[in-house]
Design a protein around this motif. Structure first.
Motif, PDB file in Angstrom:
ATOM      1  N   ASP A 237       3.337  -0.064   7.776  1.00 30.05           N
ATOM      2  CA  ASP A 237       2.670   0.483   8.965  1.00 30.05           C
ATOM      3  C   ASP A 237       2.263  -0.679   9.853  1.00 30.05           C
ATOM      4  O   ASP A 237       2.811  -1.783   9.725  1.00 30.05           O
ATOM      5  N   GLU A 238       1.314  -0.448  10.753  1.00 32.10           N
ATOM      6  CA  GLU A 238       0.967  -1.499  11.725  1.00 32.10           C
ATOM      7  C   GLU A 238      -0.060  -2.493  11.213  1.00 32.10           C
ATOM      8  O   GLU A 238      -0.362  -3.478  11.887  1.00 32.10           O
ATOM      9  N   GLU A 239      -0.597  -2.286  10.013  1.00 25.02           N
ATOM     10  CA  GLU A 239      -1.679  -3.152   9.529  1.00 25.02           C
ATOM     11  C   GLU A 239      -1.164  -4.455   8.926  1.00 25.02           C
ATOM     12  O   GLU A 239      -0.110  -4.520   8.295  1.00 25.02           O
ATOM     13  N   LEU A 240      -1.973  -5.515   9.125  1.00 25.89           N
ATOM     14  CA  LEU A 240      -1.763  -6.804   8.467  1.00 25.89           C
ATOM     15  C   LEU A 240      -3.120  -7.312   8.001  1.00 25.89           C
ATOM     16  O   LEU A 240      -4.146  -7.064   8.645  1.00 25.89           O
ATOM     17  N   LEU A 241      -3.119  -8.033   6.884  1.00 26.04           N
ATOM     18  CA  LEU A 241      -4.354  -8.634   6.383  1.00 26.04           C
ATOM     19  C   LEU A 241      -4.051 -10.033   5.865  1.00 26.04           C
ATOM     20  O   LEU A 241      -3.279 -10.193   4.917  1.00 26.04           O
TER      21      LEU A 241
ATOM     22  N   ARG B 134     -10.229  -8.049  13.163  1.00 26.79           N
ATOM     23  CA  ARG B 134     -11.495  -8.004  12.450  1.00 26.79           C
ATOM     24  C   ARG B 134     -11.581  -9.218  11.530  1.00 26.79           C
ATOM     25  O   ARG B 134     -10.634  -9.520  10.805  1.00 26.79           O
ATOM     26  N   LEU B 135     -12.713  -9.912  11.537  1.00 22.75           N
ATOM     27  CA  LEU B 135     -12.898 -11.137  10.765  1.00 22.75           C
ATOM     28  C   LEU B 135     -13.896 -10.929   9.634  1.00 22.75           C
ATOM     29  O   LEU B 135     -14.944 -10.314   9.816  1.00 22.75           O
TER      30      LEU B 135
ATOM     31  N   PHE C 282      -6.814  -4.023   1.564  1.00 19.15           N
ATOM     32  CA  PHE C 282      -7.065  -3.105   2.673  1.00 19.15           C
ATOM     33  C   PHE C 282      -8.241  -2.182   2.366  1.00 19.15           C
ATOM     34  O   PHE C 282      -8.984  -1.789   3.271  1.00 19.15           O
ATOM     35  N   ASP C 283      -8.434  -1.847   1.104  1.00 19.48           N
ATOM     36  CA  ASP C 283      -9.596  -1.041   0.726  1.00 19.48           C
ATOM     37  C   ASP C 283     -10.887  -1.812   0.987  1.00 19.48           C
ATOM     38  O   ASP C 283     -11.873  -1.248   1.475  1.00 19.48           O
ATOM     39  N   ASP C 284     -10.878  -3.115   0.672  1.00 21.80           N
ATOM     40  CA  ASP C 284     -12.064  -3.948   0.927  1.00 21.80           C
ATOM     41  C   ASP C 284     -12.368  -4.015   2.420  1.00 21.80           C
ATOM     42  O   ASP C 284     -13.533  -4.118   2.821  1.00 21.80           O
ATOM     43  N   ALA C 285     -11.332  -3.969   3.242  1.00 20.65           N
ATOM     44  CA  ALA C 285     -11.505  -4.107   4.691  1.00 20.65           C
ATOM     45  C   ALA C 285     -12.131  -2.874   5.324  1.00 20.65           C
ATOM     46  O   ALA C 285     -12.380  -2.858   6.536  1.00 20.65           O
ATOM     47  N   ALA C 286     -12.401  -1.842   4.518  1.00 20.54           N
ATOM     48  CA  ALA C 286     -13.041  -0.635   5.043  1.00 20.54           C
ATOM     49  C   ALA C 286     -14.515  -0.869   5.373  1.00 20.54           C
ATOM     50  O   ALA C 286     -15.120  -0.089   6.104  1.00 20.54           O
ATOM     51  N   VAL C 287     -15.086  -1.958   4.857  1.00 11.87           N
ATOM     52  CA  VAL C 287     -16.494  -2.256   5.140  1.00 11.87           C
ATOM     53  C   VAL C 287     -16.610  -2.890   6.526  1.00 11.87           C
ATOM     54  O   VAL C 287     -15.607  -3.261   7.152  1.00 11.87           O
TER      55      VAL C 287
ATOM     56  N   HIS D 103      -8.105  -9.187   9.599  1.00  8.98           N
ATOM     57  CA  HIS D 103      -7.518  -7.854   9.452  1.00  8.98           C
ATOM     58  C   HIS D 103      -7.068  -7.347  10.815  1.00  8.98           C
ATOM     59  O   HIS D 103      -7.846  -7.326  11.764  1.00  8.98           O
ATOM     60  N   ILE D 104      -5.811  -6.978  10.905  1.00 12.94           N
ATOM     61  CA  ILE D 104      -5.273  -6.348  12.113  1.00 12.94           C
ATOM     62  C   ILE D 104      -5.033  -4.879  11.782  1.00 12.94           C
ATOM     63  O   ILE D 104      -4.056  -4.545  11.098  1.00 12.94           O
TER      64      ILE D 104
END
Length: 210
Positions: free
Chosen positions: A72-76, A105-106, A115-120, A154-155
């Motif tokens: 998808d469009e996400e990158l981390l 997002r930084l 990606f689950d961690d980036a939900a915060v 996180h993009i």
């Protein structure tokens, strides 16, 4: 009149064209302090391609090396450093189309994020404008990013494309070596000539200093 502005109070950027390119290149040299072996990019289409976007400012327009997202469009990006940095600014170059990142997002000092961690909540977020030349600098909150040994970027979205493409990520700031030595060793280092002669001084644990 020059001014900064923000999107939702989270994004500040300024044009870099008035500065000397060589000077900018020196400022954006933190890529040299990245632990590239342990850098990882989640959801990259080609394994290892995420590492290639961290390069010199002079190579920012080289499109031979880039990263494209996969599912998808996400990158981390999980970016470890060889010491501590004070992060002051970021440049992100993409294509002039719908694959360009729209949000960044930084997160600081959170190794091995998923990606689950980036939900915060992020430590800072930016709304990104399309930038194909590295003309826009996104200024970080220096107080928040003054002692960083690991940075995650996180993009989460782009301008409508199925995938996201990034050609360059520039990191501006200061670097300092990680201090892992004990207090006694630091004391020795502060007296570089102490081994040239004996002394009757004793350190804090009553070991004679030779």
């Amino acid at each position: 009149m020059p001014h900064g502005h923000s999107h939702g109070g989270s994004c500040e950027h300024e044009a870099l064209g008035i500065e000397n390119e060589l000077e900018i290149g020196i400022q954006y040299s933190l890529y040299e302090k990245i632990d590239m072996y342990n850098l990882e990019c989640l959801n990259e289409e080609v394994e290892g391609s995420g590492k290639t976007v961290f390069k010199s400012y002079n190579e920012r327009l080289n499109h031979d090396k880039f990263v494209t997202s996969d599912a998808d469009e996400e990158l981390l990006f999980n970016i470890p450093f060889t010491g501590n940095i004070k992060l002051k600014g970021i440049i992100m170059i993409g294509a002039d189309d719908e694959t360009h990142p729209k949000k960044m997002r930084l997160f600081k000092n959170r190794p091995k994020m998923t990606f689950d961690d980036a939900a915060v909540a992020a430590d800072q977020e930016f709304a990104l404008e399309k930038d194909t030349s590295g003309a826009i600098e996104y200024s970080t909150k220096v107080v928040s990013f003054a002692n960083v040994h690991h940075l995650s970027i996180h993009i989460p979205s782009n301008y409508g494309g199925d995938t996201t493409t990034v050609y360059y990520i520039g990191l501006k700031g200061e670097f300092s070596e990680a201090h892992r030595h004990g207090v006694t060793i630091c004391t020795y280092e502060s007296r570089p000539n102490v081994t040239d002669h004996k002394t009757n001084l004793f350190d804090s644990v009553n070991h004679q200093i030779q």
